[in-house]
Scaffold this motif. Structure first.
Motif, PDB file in Angstrom:
ATOM      1  N   VAL A  60       0.837  -1.201   0.000  1.00 29.43           N
ATOM      2  CA  VAL A  60       0.000   0.000   0.000  1.00 29.43           C
ATOM      3  C   VAL A  60       0.875   1.255   0.000  1.00 29.43           C
ATOM      4  O   VAL A  60       0.638   2.203  -0.757  1.00 29.43           O
ATOM      5  CB  VAL A  60      -0.955  -0.007   1.216  1.00 29.43           C
ATOM      6  CG1 VAL A  60      -1.696   1.309   1.343  1.00 29.43           C
ATOM      7  CG2 VAL A  60      -1.942  -1.172   1.109  1.00 29.43           C
ATOM      8  N   GLY A  61       1.916   1.261   0.833  1.00 27.38           N
ATOM      9  CA  GLY A  61       2.791   2.423   0.955  1.00 27.38           C
ATOM     10  C   GLY A  61       3.631   2.715  -0.272  1.00 27.38           C
ATOM     11  O   GLY A  61       4.095   3.840  -0.457  1.00 27.38           O
ATOM     12  N   LEU A  62       3.832   1.725  -1.106  1.00 28.25           N
ATOM     13  CA  LEU A  62       4.591   1.941  -2.338  1.00 28.25           C
ATOM     14  C   LEU A  62       3.738   2.583  -3.426  1.00 28.25           C
ATOM     15  O   LEU A  62       4.255   3.308  -4.281  1.00 28.25           O
ATOM     16  CB  LEU A  62       5.159   0.611  -2.853  1.00 28.25           C
ATOM     17  CG  LEU A  62       6.349   0.060  -2.078  1.00 28.25           C
ATOM     18  CD1 LEU A  62       6.600  -1.399  -2.452  1.00 28.25           C
ATOM     19  CD2 LEU A  62       7.593   0.898  -2.334  1.00 28.25           C
ATOM     20  N   ILE A  63       2.441   2.332  -3.408  1.00 32.02           N
ATOM     21  CA  ILE A  63       1.565   2.775  -4.493  1.00 32.02           C
ATOM     22  C   ILE A  63       0.707   3.990  -4.124  1.00 32.02           C
ATOM     23  O   ILE A  63       0.677   4.994  -4.830  1.00 32.02           O
ATOM     24  CB  ILE A  63       0.644   1.620  -4.946  1.00 32.02           C
ATOM     25  CG1 ILE A  63       1.468   0.442  -5.468  1.00 32.02           C
ATOM     26  CG2 ILE A  63      -0.365   2.088  -5.982  1.00 32.02           C
ATOM     27  CD1 ILE A  63       2.177   0.669  -6.766  1.00 32.02           C
ATOM     28  N   MET A  64      -0.013   3.880  -3.019  1.00 33.13           N
ATOM     29  CA  MET A  64      -1.061   4.850  -2.713  1.00 33.13           C
ATOM     30  C   MET A  64      -0.599   6.298  -2.533  1.00 33.13           C
ATOM     31  O   MET A  64      -1.292   7.202  -3.024  1.00 33.13           O
ATOM     32  CB  MET A  64      -1.869   4.395  -1.494  1.00 33.13           C
ATOM     33  CG  MET A  64      -2.699   3.149  -1.764  1.00 33.13           C
ATOM     34  SD  MET A  64      -3.739   3.261  -3.231  1.00 33.13           S
ATOM     35  CE  MET A  64      -4.915   4.495  -2.713  1.00 33.13           C
ATOM     36  N   PRO A  65       0.500   6.581  -1.865  1.00 31.87           N
ATOM     37  CA  PRO A  65       0.858   7.993  -1.688  1.00 31.87           C
ATOM     38  C   PRO A  65       1.006   8.763  -3.011  1.00 31.87           C
ATOM     39  O   PRO A  65       0.564   9.897  -3.122  1.00 31.87           O
ATOM     40  CB  PRO A  65       2.185   7.939  -0.932  1.00 31.87           C
ATOM     41  CG  PRO A  65       2.123   6.651  -0.184  1.00 31.87           C
ATOM     42  CD  PRO A  65       1.407   5.708  -1.114  1.00 31.87           C
TER      43      PRO A  65
END
Length: 120
Positions: A60-65
């Protein structure tokens, strides 16, 4: 360069998601019976599921931000945390003599360094 970074990020996120879901939802005894999962024999269920949760959060942290435009600095931070996780994985697999997995973890580590450096 942006396209290469997105491809690298997507590959890394897919690896993190698959690994995280597997560790979170597959029973520990079944994981331990799989090639590469022998390390789970001596680990507690909570530890294995915790690593799985961290991997899901990494995906999630690799994509969403970057996608939502909120705190995009979290992408390189997450990638650097993935580097730390891969160092631990390499040590663990190395102790078990699973050098093929050590090499695979090195590839994931290099991909994470590429993403972190490109997104800073």
């Amino acid at each position: 360069m942006n396209i290469a970074l997105w491809i690298g990020t997507a590959l890394l996120a897919a690896v993190a998601l698959v690994g995280g879901v597997t560790k979170s939802f597959v029973p520990k005894t079944r994981l331990a019976a799989q090639h590469g999962g022998e390390w789970t024999e001596k680990a507690s269920v909570g530890f294995v599921k915790g690593i799985g949760a961290v991997e899901i959060l990494a995906a999630v942290g690799l994509i969403m931000p970057r996608v939502v435009g909120v705190a995009p600095v979290m992408v390189p931070v997450t990638a650097l945390c993935w580097v730390a996780l891969m160092v631990g994985a390499m040590v663990t697999h190395g102790r078990l003599g699973q050098f093929g997995f050590v090499a695979l973890n090195m590839v994931y580590l290099a991909l994470a360094v590429f993403v972190a450096a490109g997104r800073i």
